[in-house]
Design an enzyme around this catalytic site. Sequence first.
Site, short mmCIF file in Angstrom:
data_model
loop_
_atom_site.label_atom_id
_atom_site.label_comp_id
_atom_site.label_asym_id
_atom_site.label_seq_id
_atom_site.Cartn_x
_atom_site.Cartn_y
_atom_site.Cartn_z
N GLY A 60 -10.96 -1.55 2.99
CA GLY A 60 -10.02 -1.65 4.04
C GLY A 60 -9.85 0.03 4.67
N ASP A 61 -8.91 -0.28 5.70
CA ASP A 61 -8.56 1.16 6.32
C ASP A 61 -8.26 2.24 5.37
OD1 ASP A 61 -6.05 -0.27 5.81
OD2 ASP A 61 -5.26 1.39 6.62
N THR A 84 0.88 -1.07 0.04
CA THR A 84 0.12 0.10 0.06
C THR A 84 0.82 1.19 0.13
OG1 THR A 84 -2.04 -1.10 1.16
CG2 THR A 84 -1.35 1.32 1.55
N ARG A 124 -15.05 -6.30 0.11
CA ARG A 124 -14.28 -6.03 1.46
C ARG A 124 -13.71 -4.47 1.31
NH1 ARG A 124 -8.50 -4.26 2.50
NH2 ARG A 124 -8.18 -4.88 4.60
N GLY A 152 -5.58 -3.99 7.42
CA GLY A 152 -6.48 -2.88 7.47
C GLY A 152 -7.67 -3.00 8.60
N THR A 161 -0.48 1.65 7.06
CA THR A 161 -0.28 0.45 6.12
C THR A 161 -0.37 -1.00 6.93
OG1 THR A 161 1.14 -0.73 4.68
CG2 THR A 161 2.21 0.82 6.19
N GLY A 162 -0.59 -1.85 6.38
CA GLY A 162 -0.70 -3.21 7.15
C GLY A 162 -1.86 -4.02 6.96
N1 ASP Z 1 -3.87 -1.45 4.67
C1 ASP Z 1 -4.01 -2.06 3.49
C2 ASP Z 1 -5.56 -2.78 3.80
O1 ASP Z 1 -5.95 -3.46 4.80
C3 ASP Z 1 -3.37 -2.95 2.95
C4 ASP Z 1 -1.55 -2.81 3.13
O2 ASP Z 1 -1.66 -1.74 3.74
O3 ASP Z 1 -1.04 -3.48 2.20
O4 ASP Z 1 -6.25 -2.85 2.69
#
Ligand code: ASP
Length: 306
Positions: free
Chosen positions: A199-200, A169, A197, A222, A219-220
């Site tokens: 995400g954050d 991301t 879905r 979500g 990031t990570g």
């Molecule tokens: N945060 C993003 C999500 O959950 C994914 C990512 O950061 O790689 O959609």
Amino acid sequence: MVHGGAGLWAKDEKRAGRALKEVKEVAERGFDVLKSRGALEAVVECVKVMEDSDCFNAGIGSTLAIDGSIAMDAAVMLGSKLDAGAVALVKDIKNPVVLAKLVMEKTAHVLMAGDGAMKLAEHFGLEKANLFTEYRKKVWEEYKERFERGELTYLSANLELLRKMEVGTVGAVALDSNGEIAAAVSTGGLTLKLPGRIGDSAIVGAGIYADRWGGCVATGIGEGVMRLVACKEACLFMEQGLSAQEATEKVVKRGLELIGPDYPFGLIAVDCEGNIGAAHSTPQLCWAYKKEGMKEAISSLSAVRV
Ligand code: ASP
């Protein structure tokens, strides 16, 4: 300050090297735009360039959902007035971050999703692109086979599985000489996510926030970032007087305490004094920054690992 995703970059050295080089170039470019056109244009430009690169999980090179489709989330936020725009589940367009900015600037809304967001993209004549890359297709095919063999159940796609997945991301935060703080983020979301879905990265407060005291992007995975309302919390800590570094570390620490000891996510932030912060629980975080007085941008694959 920019990032190209928290996760496990090291498992592919070539990819990691490329990401590191690209985020550094992006920070250089962002800094030039920051000086001439301010914080908002700078963060949007940074994210746009990373969406156009197939190295990151945003725009071209986005990860594939379980049904093989690509659906992206993006957002922008401007700190002085709490202006924000976000899009979720958008397809086919090259730069979801540009659409998020249009939502902020041209509509009365904050978050547009799916068909409605796509109609808006059409209305504004946003450029379309083939977002699929061989690399992401290969990853998807490998896992799809495992699902078909019954080795994995996707309704409960577990954290262990997600941990090993490619992330990438992208996000950017900036403070300009007028004191304006802006943030932008864009993602293809999680590999093998269920269709629908979100995400954050589309959720103001969770994957992005900017106010008068700071700006933050996440990031990570979500799901945890959303439950923590991580970026708003980081900005609140900055409002209370913590530096960007202290705030990001505190939010990641709290996440690990409240959700689980190794929940994978990371944050970058800039506070109103121009300090930068970056913290992550993942093995790595790909990021770069440049500020006044620096000859060139600095990039790294790690910050403070909590
Ligand atoms: N945060 C993003 C999500 O959950 C994914 C990512 O950061 O790689 O959609």
